[in-house]
Scaffold this active site. Structure first.
Site, PDB file in Angstrom:
ATOM      1  N   ASN A 198       0.811  -1.218   0.000  1.00 28.11           N
ATOM      2  CA  ASN A 198       0.000   0.000   0.000  1.00 28.11           C
ATOM      3  C   ASN A 198       0.849   1.275   0.000  1.00 28.11           C
ATOM      4  O   ASN A 198       0.596   2.203  -0.769  1.00 28.11           O
ATOM      5  CB  ASN A 198      -0.951   0.019   1.203  1.00 28.11           C
ATOM      6  CG  ASN A 198      -1.978  -1.102   1.139  1.00 28.11           C
ATOM      7  OD1 ASN A 198      -2.088  -1.787   0.126  1.00 28.11           O
ATOM      8  ND2 ASN A 198      -2.735  -1.295   2.210  1.00 28.11           N
TER       9      ASN A 198
ATOM     10  N   HIS B 252     -16.116  36.669 -30.195  1.00 27.45           N
ATOM     11  CA  HIS B 252     -17.228  35.978 -30.879  1.00 27.45           C
ATOM     12  C   HIS B 252     -16.830  35.614 -32.323  1.00 27.45           C
ATOM     13  O   HIS B 252     -17.697  35.501 -33.176  1.00 27.45           O
ATOM     14  CB  HIS B 252     -18.493  36.842 -30.924  1.00 27.45           C
ATOM     15  CG  HIS B 252     -18.939  37.383 -29.616  1.00 27.45           C
ATOM     16  ND1 HIS B 252     -19.951  36.810 -28.886  1.00 27.45           N
ATOM     17  CD2 HIS B 252     -18.520  38.462 -28.882  1.00 27.45           C
ATOM     18  CE1 HIS B 252     -20.157  37.515 -27.770  1.00 27.45           C
ATOM     19  NE2 HIS B 252     -19.302  38.518 -27.750  1.00 27.45           N
TER      20      HIS B 252
ATOM     21  N   SER C 277      -5.074  13.861 -48.361  1.00 24.67           N
ATOM     22  CA  SER C 277      -6.275  13.045 -48.351  1.00 24.67           C
ATOM     23  C   SER C 277      -6.043  11.803 -49.198  1.00 24.67           C
ATOM     24  O   SER C 277      -5.319  11.845 -50.189  1.00 24.67           O
ATOM     25  CB  SER C 277      -7.418  13.870 -48.949  1.00 24.67           C
ATOM     26  OG  SER C 277      -8.432  13.036 -49.444  1.00 24.67           O
TER      27      SER C 277
ATOM     28  N   LYS D 278      -5.929  18.297 -51.170  1.00 23.28           N
ATOM     29  CA  LYS D 278      -6.088  18.647 -49.762  1.00 23.28           C
ATOM     30  C   LYS D 278      -4.779  18.757 -48.986  1.00 23.28           C
ATOM     31  O   LYS D 278      -3.841  18.005 -49.221  1.00 23.28           O
ATOM     32  CB  LYS D 278      -6.967  17.595 -49.057  1.00 23.28           C
ATOM     33  CG  LYS D 278      -8.429  17.640 -49.423  1.00 23.28           C
ATOM     34  CD  LYS D 278      -9.135  18.920 -49.039  1.00 23.28           C
ATOM     35  CE  LYS D 278      -9.207  19.136 -47.566  1.00 23.28           C
ATOM     36  NZ  LYS D 278     -10.111  18.227 -46.868  1.00 23.28           N
TER      37      LYS D 278
ATOM     38  N   GLN E 117      -6.394   0.673  -8.014  1.00 21.74           N
ATOM     39  CA  GLN E 117      -5.509   0.178  -9.079  1.00 21.74           C
ATOM     40  C   GLN E 117      -5.832   0.863 -10.413  1.00 21.74           C
ATOM     41  O   GLN E 117      -5.007   0.907 -11.314  1.00 21.74           O
ATOM     42  CB  GLN E 117      -5.675  -1.331  -9.204  1.00 21.74           C
ATOM     43  CG  GLN E 117      -4.739  -1.942 -10.211  1.00 21.74           C
ATOM     44  CD  GLN E 117      -4.715  -3.463 -10.091  1.00 21.74           C
ATOM     45  OE1 GLN E 117      -4.421  -4.011  -9.042  1.00 21.74           O
ATOM     46  NE2 GLN E 117      -5.054  -4.135 -11.179  1.00 21.74           N
TER      47      GLN E 117
ATOM     48  N   LYS F  45      -3.657   4.322 -12.350  1.00 20.51           N
ATOM     49  CA  LYS F  45      -2.420   4.520 -13.123  1.00 20.51           C
ATOM     50  C   LYS F  45      -2.612   4.771 -14.603  1.00 20.51           C
ATOM     51  O   LYS F  45      -1.983   5.658 -15.186  1.00 20.51           O
ATOM     52  CB  LYS F  45      -1.479   3.354 -12.892  1.00 20.51           C
ATOM     53  CG  LYS F  45      -0.701   3.558 -11.594  1.00 20.51           C
ATOM     54  CD  LYS F  45       0.019   2.365 -11.125  1.00 20.51           C
ATOM     55  CE  LYS F  45      -0.098   2.314  -9.605  1.00 20.51           C
ATOM     56  NZ  LYS F  45      -1.405   1.794  -9.123  1.00 20.51           N
TER      57      LYS F  45
END
Lengths: 464, 464, 464, 464
Positions: B114, B160, B281, B287, B326, B329
């Protein structure tokens, strides 16, 4: 005067706002709660404008006077809120002009709603941090008092909800105390980041007027002034951080609550919650339900939810002000309220918890809880710990098979498991001896707890 | 030796673990990542045990030597991981005993998994904080360099997503810089709470052995030792706080990313992302996609998700260790990895951003962005700001109707709106004049930005 | 009569409830919103009790009459709410006894608050689903009308916010329409699980009285009765599922909102939001801000937050009723309100969106958006697609270098890249031809969209 | 061949991808898990292209053959993954061309990665739904068997974790069974929305080739084809809905787990978890920890976290494909894995749970759990329920004061509380009588449970 003309920003608009939009946009329904902060900020702003010669000083005084009158009106519930005002800031300014005339229009010089809102909101959260800190301290004081009361109560402690080792009950109360200490510390750290003045950032670029931001900061109790105006009007980290700190504290309360609920079941039966903190059932006359801790536990969901809300609002948002940020206030208000009342309820409940000292002591005798101590003694005699652990594992199994505790094993039986056990005398290790063996910092030995209580007593004096 | 016998804790058990349970319980698959931290902690623990005479000093040395050999084995990928070991801690101990024999069983004296796990995990997060701090600093350095480069680039700023006011582009880079400063500060605050040694808390009550926690803390670089053993083994606040800090930083990166994506559309066309940071693409040969900022933005979801995971795990959990923990992690590991690579990618991308200086300057001329300045000039002439605002609103409407900017209005037309406008000469306020008018702390005036750059330059020197 | 005596469950209690507990426990502040549902359920319950001879029929009638009177009182705002009543259910029962005397005490026969609350809450959510469905349909109708209007508007479509391929703008409106279809379907599926009657489960075990659950279910419009009383009183899946469905719809609205915000920037400038749906700035007289879509986008955070709240509340909760479940209502109420108004605002806004048809068409000519079509033609001539893609990639690069579009390349230049290009004539593929080439189900060809519009028109008729 | 040339989309690019970008962008590390789905989709696509005459049929056959060979290579672990391939789709195509030459370049005709990825991912989730459904059914079968075993076990049931009413233990097992029924139903509803074919949407506009989408859908087992190509490539609702369904199921498991943990404490001591499902302590030799339910409970956090991740990724995202969507897979994969193993572990654990029948029966005698029955009898005699409730409340208080149960009260003492109690004979109501009185649908009476078990037995037959 048409409704449209009332909007302070309506100059370039050719249509009036749709009712659904007015209803949708308005934040007045909840941000009115910021009226004190808004007015505090505006008064200082106005006086500064006067001091700097940006507006005539007599106008500044009239503005400040008008604002204080408005504060009184709201305090007394006499203020007429109108959804068309959009928000508390516009509502106050509208009323100001009613009271002192067009000169009220000078107040909004050298600022924008963007920095104004951010200022009010920071003031609110700063106050909220201070208030919550006080309430956590109150709960901690109650836990401390309980710890003191139960310095000599021996009790089982749990891991995985299985009895693990004997402790002094004080140690358990202090465990919760310790977690709350971190919460206070964390709020204090957040406060530093909250307590930065955004006023003076105006819309996003700063202002054309020769304002004195440092003076305003000092008057409003801010530690410093923001260093980048674009960042300052779009930053809501302080709200998210506050919401995390609140959620974290809520999680701590939920852990305490869970234990209270379990420990007060009839099966555990070691903690009694006073009637005044329980409610009954509408159908089962015998029930006494631990409502307070259950609600505390339940409210954790809400606190975590509010944190999520805020982070999602900010995710992917361009810098500076976007209307999305209007969604920042309600989670903060509600998180503050819910944590406040949870803390209050627990702070009142804790002093009245009754621990069944006798039952706890009896329980601490059960369950081979001194097994570690047996293993440690074997280890002190030179056995590698892993081997000691294995020996005691066998001893426990033998006891279970025989249906006895350690003290129910004869020397012969012990010797059959391992000769070293005979010398260790597993049956002789009382729970109290076990507890008092844990004599390192943070351990449950009486000496250590006494010392910790003293430390805390000193700290508490500093709280006031 | 049967498989069952391999479990260090199996003494009292009468059945062997089911395969599904072994698979379910085992954390070795992910916690092996803690091997350095686990070994670092164990070496210091062993030496301390020797120093205190709890185990023979020569055994302590053999243990330390064995552990270092194991570290090397894992470093070189020679270590054989076996799921039956459950976790990295047991795996290391198992191997230690293979190497140095039963004396390896002395290592686990005066500690429990622990406190051992909590120690390793704190060491990991401390390292993670330091590493992330370095990576944030690197991105900040890149932003700073860009700010310097674009000190004299005039650009539109948005609220905005609508053009708001002219700024110096440096100011925008510094806005993102400023947000990241808070992240570093926040991680630093979290570090204090991470950097507390739990070792010595053992299972939950402390230990029977006369260990020296302060010495261990010093050797491992911890600031202090934990003050309550029950709290210490069940506390994962530090992981939650780390995850919040990571999520908050991720939110900042997502805001930067959003702006890069929008500013590099052909419609905005003011930022060019280098080919090396884009992909094409599979179907559209023309693209060029801003993959890096898109992924950075997308990963925010994951970071917020990990934070939620951790808080939910802890909600309602009784104190001390429960197996639920446990689950602490993997979110931490992944959050660290994702934020790390996001920071790296942006730190490499930022220096190569090309801003279209000419287009930005042109854009800054559009959109009546000097309207505030016009209003402010009216105000400086004595008009209350609200009235100035209304006048400029009308001016903007008139310009839109006529289809011109401020400079397209004749004196007569201005006079018709309001005579005071004639004197103000709205058309004469260039974006640069507008920007340089914002001359208060945090404002976008050249003087202020130069000053801020100098401050940062000094700070940066301290980072190294 | 002392305050304590007012609690229906207080028989076994020796202390009165603490004020803070009363304040903390009371749900009346928000669950009063369930009064219609509570009364609807109680009236049917009472009549059933009478029909089954469990209580005298004349008492049942008096109870039903009393309840209806109370409903009227609350409707008219005449009802006096008292926090000491705890919740709306107790408040109604208290008032019932004031009106009809002790016979009102017969109402709570054969039920518990546990099943009563669950019943009212399910009725509320059923109503909410129906109402939201209607509102989604309204927004869909507006999108459908817009799609029809823009059948022949050619526009660029985006992936990664980079111009990708020409489409008919109708196709974009229908994309949002399609996503909303799934939301309606999902709510419909949730409705089945909501619409199960828990009444009759009593506290958790069922009841001793010969009640007729099927009759009650029929009268209240439930599809079926719950099959396990323990599950029925602790189940809040229906609330969580509702909250997910609401959050998912909110996410859809946020995607629409994001596009509206970007498309209405001056830089994109292809969508105009009407003034009536925008607001101005308190400082910048020229601003017109897209508040409605911004708020819609922002509110997504809140909807996701509410979902999280509910799931966290339920996590790790033992079966049957626990007070934590009182936290179920506020997220549901607020999520319903926020989604409702967002849908309303967008349903009013959509019909008034102005698309700049000319600018869109021009944009669709830019950016080599017919590159796929060029590659496809090469492929139709027998070139493997990957090779075609590579050839067009080179073509695009050559065009960029020369600073022209496909039509700016001479036959010679084309031939130099690849002889097959000469035959393909890349410059001749108009955006409209490109769009109309996409002639498979779901494609953007005119024929396909016309067909889809017809299908939808038929479906819409069924909605009414 | 330079590295750069390997990118299928690199035609127009002038720089090679940076290493950090390659590492950052690559999804191959996790999406390789989709290889079967990718290949399944590609095989059917290729055959369709051949059938439609879009590519030569013999090429289609070679492609299909090559793809199957690749599947075998990956199955056997012989496939060489290279991060430069970006993702599994490109990796398979690259290898295809290695095997069959440039003709492999024909496979990508009439599709884009956008619709290809969506297709593979939907196939994966469809499979995941089917697999999870099977696993839930297995756990349900175990619960059903336990219910049958404990038809005649009388046990206390709890609300607020306080003993509430006697039930048959079967009823408790069936409560968990019932919740899982909803999960299966919900997954089934989600499956409808998952099982829609996006292939044919190409990049976002549809394709120029005369493909047969219906045939492809049939071959791949899809229920229908998507109706809007823009929506189809950017829609990830199905992933979010799947994640919600998984999280909801996880919440159910967490509730079961919580009860197992509490019921198997020594204090409750009514459920015994077999050794094979527990683990021991590294320090406390006596410990037996309920790891499996604790982990199940803990994993709920992760499942909720994954849901949040997905919703946050989608929030505010423009339509069609954006690279953010690459973040969709890992949460889905992990959520599937975690729920799978949790279900497996519980399905193996449940049959081995030992309930302490005797202790349960004894517990059911305690705690005045028949109080409702006493009140109901009073009510049946004509007393309004509220009055009955109050009378029994007083009775309970009197019993507590005297320290006895109902049977410990003399007739005289009963009469003193209320004369009607004498006739009711509270002490005569056994827990079994109490349970069997709950004889309405969903109640705990033996007759009702027998009936429910029969219904379920019939349903189970349909599962297979």
């Amino acid at each position: 005067m048409s409704k449209k003309e009332k909007k302070a920003w309506s100059g370039r608009f050719t249509q009036t706002t749709r009712p659904v939009v007015e209803r949708f946009n308005a934040s007045l329904g909840f941000d009115r709660r910021l009226y004190r902060q808004d007015i505090r900020g505006s008064v200082v702003h106005a006086i500064m404008l006067g001091r700097q010669g940006i507006i005539p000083e007599k106008d500044a005084k009239r503005i400040a006077g008008g604002l204080k009158r408005i504060e009184g009106e709201i305090d007394r519930g006499e203020f007429r809120f109108d959804i068309a005002d959009e928000d508390i800031h516009m509502a106050v300014e509208r009323r100001l002009k009613e009271i002192i005339g067009p000169v009220g229009g000078r107040l909004h010089t050298a600022r924008s709603r963007n920095d104004q809102v951010a200022t009010s909101f920071r003031l609110f959260i700063r106050d909220a941090i201070d208030e919550l800190t006080g309430k956590i301290r109150k709960l901690q004081s109650a836990l401390f008092a309980k710890a003191r009361e139960h310095l000599d109560t021996i009790a089982p402690a749990y891991t995985h909800m299985q009895m693990a080792q004997p402790i002094r009950l004080a140690h358990w109360f202090l465990a919760h105390f310790t977690a709350l200490d971190r919460d206070v510390e964390r709020l204090g750290d957040a406060r530093k980041r909250v307590n930065v003045l955004p006023l003076g950032s105006a819309a996003l670029a700063g202002t054309n007027f020769p304002i004195d931001r440092d003076w305003v900061a000092r008057e409003l109790g801010f530690d410093s002034v923001s260093k980048n105006s674009i960042d300052a009007v779009g930053d809501r980290d302080f709200a998210a951080e506050f919401l995390f700190d609140v959620a974290m504290t809520g999680v701590h309360l939920s852990r305490f609550a869970e234990e209270l609920i379990i420990f007060s079941t009839s099966e555990f039966g070691v903690i009694d919650l006073p009637d005044a903190f329980c409610t009954g059932s509408s159908i089962m006359p015998q029930k006494k339900n631990p409502d307070v801790p259950e609600l505390v536990r339940g409210k954790t969901g809400r606190l975590i939810g509010h944190l999520v809300s805020m982070l999602v609002v900010m995710k992917g948002l361009p810098l500076a002000y976007n209307k999305d940020l209007q969604e920042d206030k309600e989670p903060v208000f509600d998180a503050f309220d819910q944590l406040s009342i949870s803390l209050e309820a627990l702070a009142e409940l804790t002093p009245e918890l009754k621990a069944d000292v006798k039952k706890l002591a009896g329980r601490a005798e059960d369950g081979f809880m001194t097994a570690v101590d047996v293993a440690d003694r074997l280890t002190m005699m030179g056995t590698p710990f892993r081997e000691s652990h294995a020996i005691v594992g066998k001893l426990v199994r033998a006891c279970i098979e025989k249906g006895v505790g350690f003290s129910g094993m004869t020397a012969k039986e012990l010797g059959a498991i391992d000769p070293r056990l005979v010398k260790v005398k597993p049956g002789g290790i009382t729970p109290q001896k076990s507890a008092d063996g844990k004599d390192t910092e943070g351990g449950t030995a009486r000496r250590r707890i006494v010392q910790r209580l003293k430390e805390i007593e000193k700290e508490i004096k500093k709280w006031r």
